[in-house]
Each structure stands twice: as structure tokens, then as C-alpha cells.
Design a protein around this motif. Structure first.
Motif, PDB file in Angstrom:
ATOM      1  N   ILE A  25      -1.501  18.398   7.175  1.00 35.82           N
ATOM      2  CA  ILE A  25      -0.254  19.077   7.472  1.00 35.82           C
ATOM      3  C   ILE A  25       0.469  18.009   8.055  1.00 35.82           C
ATOM      4  N   GLN A  26       0.567  16.479   8.396  1.00 27.71           N
ATOM      5  CA  GLN A  26       1.763  16.012   9.356  1.00 27.71           C
ATOM      6  C   GLN A  26       1.727  14.870   7.963  1.00 27.71           C
ATOM      7  N   GLY A  27       1.217  14.767   7.223  1.00 29.08           N
ATOM      8  CA  GLY A  27       1.421  13.264   6.234  1.00 29.08           C
ATOM      9  C   GLY A  27       0.980  12.163   6.667  1.00 29.08           C
ATOM     10  N   ARG A  28      -0.636  12.116   7.435  1.00 25.89           N
ATOM     11  CA  ARG A  28      -0.632  11.239   7.853  1.00 25.89           C
ATOM     12  C   ARG A  28      -1.185  10.408   6.379  1.00 25.89           C
ATOM     13  N   TYR A  29      -0.982  10.601   5.563  1.00 22.17           N
ATOM     14  CA  TYR A  29      -2.276  10.179   4.315  1.00 22.17           C
ATOM     15  C   TYR A  29      -1.011  10.113   3.242  1.00 22.17           C
ATOM     16  N   ARG A  30      -0.242  10.655   3.429  1.00 24.19           N
ATOM     17  CA  ARG A  30       0.664  10.778   1.793  1.00 24.19           C
ATOM     18  C   ARG A  30       1.473   9.997   1.416  1.00 24.19           C
ATOM     19  N   ASP A  31       2.000   8.453   1.901  1.00 17.36           N
ATOM     20  CA  ASP A  31       1.937   7.673   0.929  1.00 17.36           C
ATOM     21  C   ASP A  31       1.036   6.810   0.080  1.00 17.36           C
ATOM     22  N   CYS A  32      -0.489   7.236   0.789  1.00 20.23           N
ATOM     23  CA  CYS A  32      -1.612   7.198  -0.058  1.00 20.23           C
ATOM     24  C   CYS A  32      -1.760   7.163  -1.167  1.00 20.23           C
ATOM     25  N   ILE A  33      -1.905   8.647  -1.373  1.00 20.64           N
ATOM     26  CA  ILE A  33      -1.119   8.912  -3.030  1.00 20.64           C
ATOM     27  C   ILE A  33       0.006   9.468  -3.738  1.00 20.64           C
ATOM     28  N   GLU A  34       0.796   8.778  -2.777  1.00 26.51           N
ATOM     29  CA  GLU A  34       2.407   8.628  -3.155  1.00 26.51           C
ATOM     30  C   GLU A  34       2.308   7.327  -4.142  1.00 26.51           C
ATOM     31  N   ARG A  35       1.287   6.088  -3.447  1.00 28.97           N
ATOM     32  CA  ARG A  35       1.483   4.924  -3.805  1.00 28.97           C
ATOM     33  C   ARG A  35       2.585   4.581  -3.411  1.00 28.97           C
ATOM     34  N   THR A  36       2.880   4.542  -2.160  1.00 29.73           N
ATOM     35  CA  THR A  36       4.322   3.737  -1.795  1.00 29.73           C
ATOM     36  C   THR A  36       3.713   3.327  -0.378  1.00 29.73           C
ATOM     37  N   VAL A  37       2.816   3.189   0.468  1.00 28.24           N
ATOM     38  CA  VAL A  37       2.065   2.484   1.581  1.00 28.24           C
ATOM     39  C   VAL A  37       2.393   0.487   0.932  1.00 28.24           C
ATOM     40  N   GLN A  38       3.032   0.539   1.219  1.00 31.13           N
ATOM     41  CA  GLN A  38       2.525  -1.276   0.931  1.00 31.13           C
ATOM     42  C   GLN A  38       1.126  -1.652   1.666  1.00 31.13           C
ATOM     43  N   TYR A  39       0.817  -2.924   1.147  1.00 28.27           N
ATOM     44  CA  TYR A  39      -0.312  -3.830   2.140  1.00 28.27           C
ATOM     45  C   TYR A  39      -0.634  -3.690   2.807  1.00 28.27           C
ATOM     46  N   GLN A  40       0.533  -4.219   3.702  1.00 36.59           N
ATOM     47  CA  GLN A  40       1.033  -5.183   4.786  1.00 36.59           C
ATOM     48  C   GLN A  40       0.928  -3.958   6.390  1.00 36.59           C
ATOM     49  N   GLN A  41       1.319  -2.536   5.827  1.00 36.24           N
ATOM     50  CA  GLN A  41       1.356  -1.777   6.823  1.00 36.24           C
ATOM     51  C   GLN A  41       0.518  -1.120   6.920  1.00 36.24           C
ATOM     52  N   LEU A  42      -1.076  -1.295   6.660  1.00 39.01           N
ATOM     53  CA  LEU A  42      -1.933  -1.156   6.706  1.00 39.01           C
ATOM     54  C   LEU A  42      -2.765  -1.639   8.077  1.00 39.01           C
ATOM     55  N   ASN A  43      -3.358  -0.765   8.519  1.00 43.81           N
ATOM     56  CA  ASN A  43      -4.171  -1.228   9.948  1.00 43.81           C
ATOM     57  C   ASN A  43      -5.936  -1.152   9.906  1.00 43.81           C
ATOM     58  N   PRO A  44      -6.322  -2.245   9.560  1.00 43.45           N
ATOM     59  CA  PRO A  44      -7.460  -1.981   9.490  1.00 43.45           C
ATOM     60  C   PRO A  44      -8.485  -1.748  10.653  1.00 43.45           C
ATOM     61  N   LEU A  83      -8.937   2.659  -3.193  1.00 48.57           N
ATOM     62  CA  LEU A  83      -9.585   2.911  -4.159  1.00 48.57           C
ATOM     63  C   LEU A  83      -8.421   3.497  -4.931  1.00 48.57           C
ATOM     64  N   MET A  84      -7.160   4.089  -4.333  1.00 46.48           N
ATOM     65  CA  MET A  84      -6.270   4.724  -5.342  1.00 46.48           C
ATOM     66  C   MET A  84      -5.456   3.240  -5.574  1.00 46.48           C
ATOM     67  N   ASN A  85      -5.568   2.274  -5.451  1.00 46.86           N
ATOM     68  CA  ASN A  85      -4.393   0.544  -6.056  1.00 46.86           C
ATOM     69  C   ASN A  85      -6.259  -0.049  -6.524  1.00 46.86           C
ATOM     70  N   THR A  86      -7.012   0.490  -7.214  1.00 47.24           N
ATOM     71  CA  THR A  86      -8.081  -0.125  -7.828  1.00 47.24           C
ATOM     72  C   THR A  86      -8.663   0.906  -8.709  1.00 47.24           C
ATOM     73  N   GLY A  87      -9.148  -0.619 -10.097  1.00 49.50           N
ATOM     74  CA  GLY A  87     -10.235   0.508 -10.912  1.00 49.50           C
ATOM     75  C   GLY A  87     -11.460   1.082 -11.476  1.00 49.50           C
ATOM     76  N   ASP A  88     -12.507  -0.241 -10.406  1.00 46.35           N
ATOM     77  CA  ASP A  88     -14.269   0.003 -10.094  1.00 46.35           C
ATOM     78  C   ASP A  88     -13.958  -0.050  -8.778  1.00 46.35           C
ATOM     79  N   PHE A  89     -15.746   0.477  -8.831  1.00 46.78           N
ATOM     80  CA  PHE A  89     -16.355  -0.114  -7.930  1.00 46.78           C
ATOM     81  C   PHE A  89     -15.987  -1.637  -6.720  1.00 46.78           C
ATOM     82  N   TYR A  90     -16.519  -2.256  -7.897  1.00 48.97           N
ATOM     83  CA  TYR A  90     -16.152  -3.817  -7.106  1.00 48.97           C
ATOM     84  C   TYR A  90     -15.412  -4.299  -6.242  1.00 48.97           C
TER      85      TYR A  90
END
Length: 297
Positions: free
Chosen positions: A200-219, A234-241
Motif C-alpha cells: 500500500i505504501q509503495g515500499r517495493y514498487r521500484d523493484c517491479i518497475e526496475r527503477t531501483v539502482q543496486y546502490q540504493q539497496l540496503n542488505p 529475482l527481477m534482474n536475472t534470468g536463472d536460479f544461479y
């Protein structure tokens, strides 16, 4: 792809992500790159001094969830809790702080709602760690024919240790995605509908839109951060590995990010897509294999 391939993919995929990421837990991405380059093998080590292929609490607690549901599918929480307490009594190498607070509180209150509330209080009202997210995926499999029951159990298993709404929201998004994959839907469609329903708050929206940059992630160990990292992988790769290698090399809470990513990717790509050289290095191989056989029986 049949259901056996998907449940094997889920449980083995989760364990592989856990074991691959465990030695990198609490490391910074730049330190991983300096010391190892890209980690794509079962190296062992880390602060827990893991053996190559050894898993952590992520896999152990997930298997507790599986066993509890198999024991009492209609009312699984007490059965899940029984296996949690047995695992806790075994003095595991690693256990999250929030989970530890909850299990200790259960010994006092003998009630899982009160245990979750006590852990929430002990954390200063911030119990949205990823300790419930890491273990929730099998719920979607066992209740794949009853969506409402699936979500109810997803929430209930989280509330045993992590009652913060942000943590519960992350579990619901995760399990909606897994549930959609089990219905034969595409990964992107599953993520899209999960976010439409729960984000509801859009915390993950940029993940599906692929607008998030790798450097913006906080593991970090915050459930929202963990799920964001997993969705990115998951959204930026094409296989399990590639998905799991991307996830764990972020560092931080690498075992849990790897486990969450591995569970979803395992359902999506199936057991046959998992790297065999990793699978047979798993210290938990025989236990997980036997549990998969029991599930299918």
C-alpha cells in the motif's frame, strides 16, 4: 514442471541461498569483492565458522514450519512452535535476536501470541526483522488450494516471533508471489499482483518497475530491506544461479537474502535448474530430501 519439482526447488533453493550466503553474513559488499571477487561456490567460513554447504537458522526454522504443518495442517501454530522449541533446545550456532526473545518468552507464557508481543516489546517496538520472512515460503505450498487460509497461516507464523506489521506485510508479499508461481503464473505477474494487493505504501514498487539502482539497496536484517534485495535479484536475472549469486554478494544479512531469493527462485525455475554441485554439497541434503519425500507421500 510438476509440484514435486516446485517443492524440492523451494526447500533446496532456500537451503542453497542460506549456505552460499552464510559465510558472507555481516560483510560489506566491497569487502566481499576485495577478498573473494564474486562468491559462487560453497566456501564456508564467516563469523559462524561454517563448513562448506552448512546452513543456518534460516533453513532450520523453515524445516520446523514444514514439519509443524505436516503434523497439524488445520491448526499448525502449536505444532510449528513445538519444533521451534526443540530446535532452540539443541543450542544452534545462530539465532536471531527477535526470535530468541520470542522463544524465551514462550518458555514463560506458554502462549505464542504473548511470546510475539513480548519480543516486540523487548525490541523497542521494532520487531520487523526478517526472521519470519526467511521461513514462511512453505506455507504457500501447503495451502495452495485455499488462498485465505494460506494468508492467515502466513500471518500467524510471523506473529509467533515478529508481530510488527511491516514484517507481516513482507511475509504476505513473499507468499503471494510463491502462491502465484504454484498456480502456474509468471514471476513478474506474481510480483505485480502481490504488490498491488499488499504494498500500500509503495515500499517495493521500484523493484517491479526496475527503477531501483543496486546502490540504493540496503542488505540489512530489516524485513523490508531483505525482500527488496531479493526482488531486485529475482527481477534482474534470468536463472536460479544468477539470482542467488546476485543476492548473497550484496553482503549484509546475506544468508537470509539468499534464502528468501532461493526459495522463490527454486519454485520459479524448479529443482532441475538448481546447480547439482551445490545441491550435493549441502550438509542438510539427506534431511531435506527425506522431508520432500514425506511431503509428496
Amino acid at each position: 514442471m510438476d509440484l514435486e519439482d516446485k517443492i524440492r526447488g523451494m526447500l533446496f533453493g532456500l537451503a542453497l541461498g542460506d549456505a552460499l550466503g552464510g559465510p558472507l553474513e555481516f560483510m560489506k559488499e566491497e569487502d566481499i569483492r576485495w577478498q573473494f571477487g564474486i562468491v559462487e561456490d560453497m566456501i564456508g567460513g564467516g563469523w559462524l565458522k561454517l563448513e562448506p554447504g552448512e546452513t543456518t537458522d534460516d533453513t532450520a526454522m523453515t524445516l520446523c514450519v514444514v514439519k509443524g504443518i505436516m503434523e497439524n495442517k488445520e491448526e499448525p501454530i502449536d505444532a510449528i512452535g513445538k519444533y521451534f522449541m526443540e530446535w532452540y533446545a539443541s543450542e544452534p550456532k545462530d539465532i536471531g535476536m527477535g526470535t530468541r526473545h520470542a522463544l524465551e518468552a514462550y518458555q514463560v507464557h506458554r502462549n505464542w501470541i504473548k511470546a510475539g508481543e513480548a519480543a516486540h516489546t523487548a525490541s523497542g517496538g521494532r520487531s520487523a526483522g526478517n526472521g519470519a520472512l526467511m521461513r514462511c515460503a512453505p506455507v504457500a505450498y501447503f495451502y495452495r488450494d485455499d488462498y485465505e487460509k494460506m494468508i492467515a497461516v502466513t500471518k500467524a507464523q510471523s506473529q509467533m516471533t515478529h508481530i510488527d506489521p511491516l514484517g507481516i506485510e513482507a511475509c504476505c508479499i513473499n507468499n503471494h508471489i510463491v502462491w502465484e508461481l504454484l498456480q502456474g503464473k509468471a514471476l513478474e505477474e506474481g510480483v505485480q499482483t502481490a504488490l498491488e494487493k499488499y504494498d500500500i505504501q509503495g515500499r517495493y514498487r521500484d523493484c517491479i518497475e526496475r527503477t531501483v539502482q543496486y546502490q540504493q539497496l540496503n542488505p540489512s536484517g530489516f524485513a523490508v530491506d531483505t525482500l527488496r534485495c531479493s526482488l531486485y535479484a529475482l527481477m534482474n536475472t534470468g536463472d536460479f544461479y544468477d539470482a542467488v549469486v546476485t543476492a548473497v554478494n550484496m553482503g549484509g544479512d546475506a544468508d537470509t537474502i539468499g534464502a528468501v531469493t532461493g526459495a522463490i527462485a527454486g519454485v520459479h525455475y524448479g529443482y532441475a535448474a538448481l546447480p547439482a554441485i551445490w545441491v550435493y554439497q549441502l550438509k542438510d541434503f539427506h534431511e531435506i530430501d527425506a522431508l520432500c519425500e514425506a511431503i509428496m507421500d
